[in-house]
Each structure stands twice: as structure tokens, then as C-alpha cells.
Motif scaffolding. Structure first.
Motif, PDB file in Angstrom:
ATOM      1  N   SER A   1     -31.072  31.177 -21.529  1.00 18.78           N
ATOM      2  CA  SER A   1     -30.528  29.885 -21.133  1.00 18.78           C
ATOM      3  C   SER A   1     -29.535  29.360 -22.171  1.00 18.78           C
ATOM      4  O   SER A   1     -28.462  28.877 -21.824  1.00 18.78           O
ATOM      5  N   ARG A   2     -29.888  29.479 -23.427  1.00 13.06           N
ATOM      6  CA  ARG A   2     -28.995  28.990 -24.488  1.00 13.06           C
ATOM      7  C   ARG A   2     -27.683  29.765 -24.496  1.00 13.06           C
ATOM      8  O   ARG A   2     -26.608  29.176 -24.641  1.00 13.06           O
ATOM      9  N   VAL A   3     -27.751  31.082 -24.343  1.00 11.99           N
ATOM     10  CA  VAL A   3     -26.534  31.899 -24.374  1.00 11.99           C
ATOM     11  C   VAL A   3     -25.613  31.551 -23.209  1.00 11.99           C
ATOM     12  O   VAL A   3     -24.418  31.338 -23.408  1.00 11.99           O
ATOM     13  N   VAL A   4     -26.134  31.479 -22.002  1.00 10.54           N
ATOM     14  CA  VAL A   4     -25.251  31.231 -20.860  1.00 10.54           C
ATOM     15  C   VAL A   4     -24.701  29.811 -20.848  1.00 10.54           C
ATOM     16  O   VAL A   4     -23.609  29.591 -20.353  1.00 10.54           O
ATOM     17  N   THR A   5     -25.437  28.848 -21.392  1.00  7.60           N
ATOM     18  CA  THR A   5     -24.886  27.495 -21.441  1.00  7.60           C
ATOM     19  C   THR A   5     -23.813  27.352 -22.513  1.00  7.60           C
ATOM     20  O   THR A   5     -23.016  26.426 -22.467  1.00  7.60           O
ATOM     21  N   GLU A   6     -23.771  28.287 -23.449  1.00 10.37           N
ATOM     22  CA  GLU A   6     -22.732  28.264 -24.476  1.00 10.37           C
ATOM     23  C   GLU A   6     -21.456  28.984 -24.039  1.00 10.37           C
ATOM     24  O   GLU A   6     -20.442  28.911 -24.727  1.00 10.37           O
ATOM     25  N   LEU A   7     -21.489  29.670 -22.908  1.00 10.65           N
ATOM     26  CA  LEU A   7     -20.274  30.318 -22.410  1.00 10.65           C
ATOM     27  C   LEU A   7     -19.214  29.270 -22.098  1.00 10.65           C
ATOM     28  O   LEU A   7     -19.513  28.222 -21.528  1.00 10.65           O
ATOM     29  N   LYS A   8     -17.989  29.544 -22.475  1.00 14.74           N
ATOM     30  CA  LYS A   8     -16.875  28.628 -22.195  1.00 14.74           C
ATOM     31  C   LYS A   8     -16.319  28.968 -20.826  1.00 14.74           C
ATOM     32  O   LYS A   8     -15.971  30.117 -20.551  1.00 14.74           O
ATOM     33  N   ALA A   9     -16.221  27.959 -19.972  1.00 13.43           N
ATOM     34  CA  ALA A   9     -15.702  28.196 -18.627  1.00 13.43           C
ATOM     35  C   ALA A   9     -15.104  26.925 -18.060  1.00 13.43           C
ATOM     36  O   ALA A   9     -15.583  25.823 -18.340  1.00 13.43           O
ATOM     37  N   LYS A  10     -14.065  27.086 -17.254  1.00 12.87           N
ATOM     38  CA  LYS A  10     -13.477  25.942 -16.561  1.00 12.87           C
ATOM     39  C   LYS A  10     -14.395  25.470 -15.438  1.00 12.87           C
ATOM     40  O   LYS A  10     -14.466  24.288 -15.149  1.00 12.87           O
ATOM     41  N   ARG A  11     -15.072  26.405 -14.802  1.00 12.28           N
ATOM     42  CA  ARG A  11     -16.002  26.088 -13.709  1.00 12.28           C
ATOM     43  C   ARG A  11     -17.288  26.852 -13.933  1.00 12.28           C
ATOM     44  O   ARG A  11     -17.275  27.986 -14.406  1.00 12.28           O
ATOM     45  N   ARG A  12     -18.410  26.257 -13.549  1.00 12.18           N
ATOM     46  CA  ARG A  12     -19.716  26.902 -13.658  1.00 12.18           C
ATOM     47  C   ARG A  12     -20.442  26.764 -12.332  1.00 12.18           C
ATOM     48  O   ARG A  12     -20.544  25.663 -11.805  1.00 12.18           O
ATOM     49  N   TRP A  13     -20.918  27.871 -11.844  1.00  7.35           N
ATOM     50  CA  TRP A  13     -21.717  27.872 -10.617  1.00  7.35           C
ATOM     51  C   TRP A  13     -23.050  28.517 -10.933  1.00  7.35           C
ATOM     52  O   TRP A  13     -23.116  29.524 -11.628  1.00  7.35           O
ATOM     53  N   VAL A  14     -24.093  27.952 -10.396  1.00  5.18           N
ATOM     54  CA  VAL A  14     -25.424  28.533 -10.516  1.00  5.18           C
ATOM     55  C   VAL A  14     -25.974  28.649  -9.107  1.00  5.18           C
ATOM     56  O   VAL A  14     -26.048  27.670  -8.382  1.00  5.18           O
TER      57      VAL A  14
ATOM     58  N   SER B   1     -25.143  42.133 -29.330  1.00  2.68           N
ATOM     59  CA  SER B   1     -24.629  41.325 -30.435  1.00  2.68           C
ATOM     60  C   SER B   1     -23.261  41.779 -30.933  1.00  2.68           C
ATOM     61  O   SER B   1     -22.501  40.977 -31.444  1.00  2.68           O
ATOM     62  N   ARG B   2     -22.901  43.062 -30.751  1.00  2.00           N
ATOM     63  CA  ARG B   2     -21.621  43.527 -31.297  1.00  2.00           C
ATOM     64  C   ARG B   2     -20.424  42.928 -30.571  1.00  2.00           C
ATOM     65  O   ARG B   2     -19.347  42.809 -31.127  1.00  2.00           O
ATOM     66  N   SER B   3     -20.593  42.555 -29.320  1.00  2.00           N
ATOM     67  CA  SER B   3     -19.453  41.986 -28.602  1.00  2.00           C
ATOM     68  C   SER B   3     -19.716  40.563 -28.130  1.00  2.00           C
ATOM     69  O   SER B   3     -18.867  39.961 -27.517  1.00  2.00           O
ATOM     70  N   LEU B   4     -20.858  40.038 -28.437  1.00  2.00           N
ATOM     71  CA  LEU B   4     -21.204  38.703 -27.959  1.00  2.00           C
ATOM     72  C   LEU B   4     -20.212  37.650 -28.438  1.00  2.00           C
ATOM     73  O   LEU B   4     -19.854  36.759 -27.689  1.00  2.00           O
ATOM     74  N   ASN B   5     -19.719  37.764 -29.657  1.00  2.00           N
ATOM     75  CA  ASN B   5     -18.751  36.779 -30.151  1.00  2.00           C
ATOM     76  C   ASN B   5     -17.495  36.776 -29.295  1.00  2.00           C
ATOM     77  O   ASN B   5     -16.929  35.725 -29.020  1.00  2.00           O
ATOM     78  N   HIS B   6     -17.042  37.935 -28.865  1.00  2.00           N
ATOM     79  CA  HIS B   6     -15.857  38.008 -28.002  1.00  2.00           C
ATOM     80  C   HIS B   6     -16.143  37.361 -26.642  1.00  2.00           C
ATOM     81  O   HIS B   6     -15.308  36.643 -26.108  1.00  2.00           O
ATOM     82  N   VAL B   7     -17.311  37.626 -26.102  1.00  2.00           N
ATOM     83  CA  VAL B   7     -17.694  37.035 -24.817  1.00  2.00           C
ATOM     84  C   VAL B   7     -17.776  35.527 -24.948  1.00  2.00           C
ATOM     85  O   VAL B   7     -17.278  34.781 -24.111  1.00  2.00           O
ATOM     86  N   MET B   8     -18.394  35.068 -26.023  1.00  2.00           N
ATOM     87  CA  MET B   8     -18.603  33.634 -26.208  1.00  2.00           C
ATOM     88  C   MET B   8     -17.302  32.896 -26.512  1.00  2.00           C
ATOM     89  O   MET B   8     -17.177  31.724 -26.208  1.00  2.00           O
ATOM     90  N   ASN B   9     -16.346  33.550 -27.113  1.00  2.00           N
ATOM     91  CA  ASN B   9     -15.091  32.891 -27.480  1.00  2.00           C
ATOM     92  C   ASN B   9     -14.005  33.012 -26.420  1.00  2.00           C
ATOM     93  O   ASN B   9     -12.921  32.484 -26.587  1.00  2.00           O
ATOM     94  N   THR B  10     -14.289  33.693 -25.343  1.00  2.00           N
ATOM     95  CA  THR B  10     -13.343  33.802 -24.235  1.00  2.00           C
ATOM     96  C   THR B  10     -13.536  32.604 -23.310  1.00  2.00           C
ATOM     97  O   THR B  10     -14.659  32.242 -23.004  1.00  2.00           O
ATOM     98  N   GLU B  11     -12.453  31.975 -22.901  1.00  2.00           N
ATOM     99  CA  GLU B  11     -12.583  30.914 -21.905  1.00  2.00           C
ATOM    100  C   GLU B  11     -12.415  31.544 -20.530  1.00  2.00           C
ATOM    101  O   GLU B  11     -11.331  31.962 -20.142  1.00  2.00           O
ATOM    102  N   TRP B  12     -13.522  31.601 -19.813  1.00  2.00           N
ATOM    103  CA  TRP B  12     -13.555  32.195 -18.490  1.00  2.00           C
ATOM    104  C   TRP B  12     -13.072  31.185 -17.461  1.00  2.00           C
ATOM    105  O   TRP B  12     -13.287  29.989 -17.618  1.00  2.00           O
ATOM    106  N   ARG B  13     -12.430  31.653 -16.443  1.00  2.00           N
ATOM    107  CA  ARG B  13     -12.010  30.752 -15.367  1.00  2.00           C
ATOM    108  C   ARG B  13     -13.235  30.223 -14.635  1.00  2.00           C
ATOM    109  O   ARG B  13     -13.338  29.046 -14.307  1.00  2.00           O
ATOM    110  N   ARG B  14     -14.177  31.112 -14.368  1.00  2.00           N
ATOM    111  CA  ARG B  14     -15.375  30.715 -13.624  1.00  2.00           C
ATOM    112  C   ARG B  14     -16.533  31.596 -14.059  1.00  2.00           C
ATOM    113  O   ARG B  14     -16.381  32.808 -14.173  1.00  2.00           O
ATOM    114  N   VAL B  15     -17.668  30.985 -14.313  1.00  2.00           N
ATOM    115  CA  VAL B  15     -18.900  31.720 -14.585  1.00  2.00           C
ATOM    116  C   VAL B  15     -19.846  31.438 -13.429  1.00  2.00           C
ATOM    117  O   VAL B  15     -20.102  30.276 -13.101  1.00  2.00           O
TER     118      VAL B  15
END
Length: 88
Positions: free
Chosen positions: A66-79, A36-50
């Protein structure tokens, strides 16, 4: 050569200027949901690809993982997922 940062265990940081120096950042589902201490930074970063491995870990859309990873900001998402069978 790609520079890789292992973001889990004792190697988490809130200094995302440092993380931006790397081409690949590896982490785990549990680190994302529990750090939780760094989750806000992770969530607010726009990743090129997750890229999420072991996709069945997020098949329940109501789970915290599932909720956390779908909230990640990314230009591309691969599963991705895979099944390996071994004969003994």
C-alpha cells in the motif's frame, strides 16, 4: 494498437527510456515492493495513469504494498476491483 511492456520476473529493466516507448506497462504488486534495483526509477517516473487491479490488496494502509503504490507519481489514479461468483 497499444504497445505493452510486461515489467516483472526476468523482464524488469532500469532503462526507462526503453519503457517510455510503450503505451501500457504491466507489473505486479510484489514486483513493485521487491524490485529494489529499479524501484527508484519507477517511483521517480511521473506516470500518466496508474491503474491498480485487485484493490483489496492495498486496503491496509500500513502494508508495504500500500505504501509503495500510494507513493507512485501519477496524473490519474484508478483503483478497480471485482467479484465474480461461480455456480457449480
Amino acid at each position: 494498437m497499444l504497445k505493452t511492456f510486461m515489467y516483472y520476473g526476468n523482464n524488469t529493466t532500469t532503462d526507462f527510456e526503453e519503457i517510455k516507448k510503450y503505451d501500457v506497462v504491466l507489473t505486479t504488486y510484489s514486483t513493485l515492493t521487491m524490485d529494489s534495483r529499479s524501484l527508484n526509477h519507477v517511483m521517480n517516473t511521473e506516470w500518466r495513469r496508474v491503474i491498480l487491479d485487485v484493490a483489496h490488496a492495498i486496503k491496509n494502509p500500513n502494508s508495504k504494498q500500500s505504501r509503495v503504490v500510494t507513493e507512485l507519481k501519477a496524473k490519474r489514479r484508478w483503483v478497480v476491483t471485482g467479484f465474480t461468483s461461480f455456480a457449480f
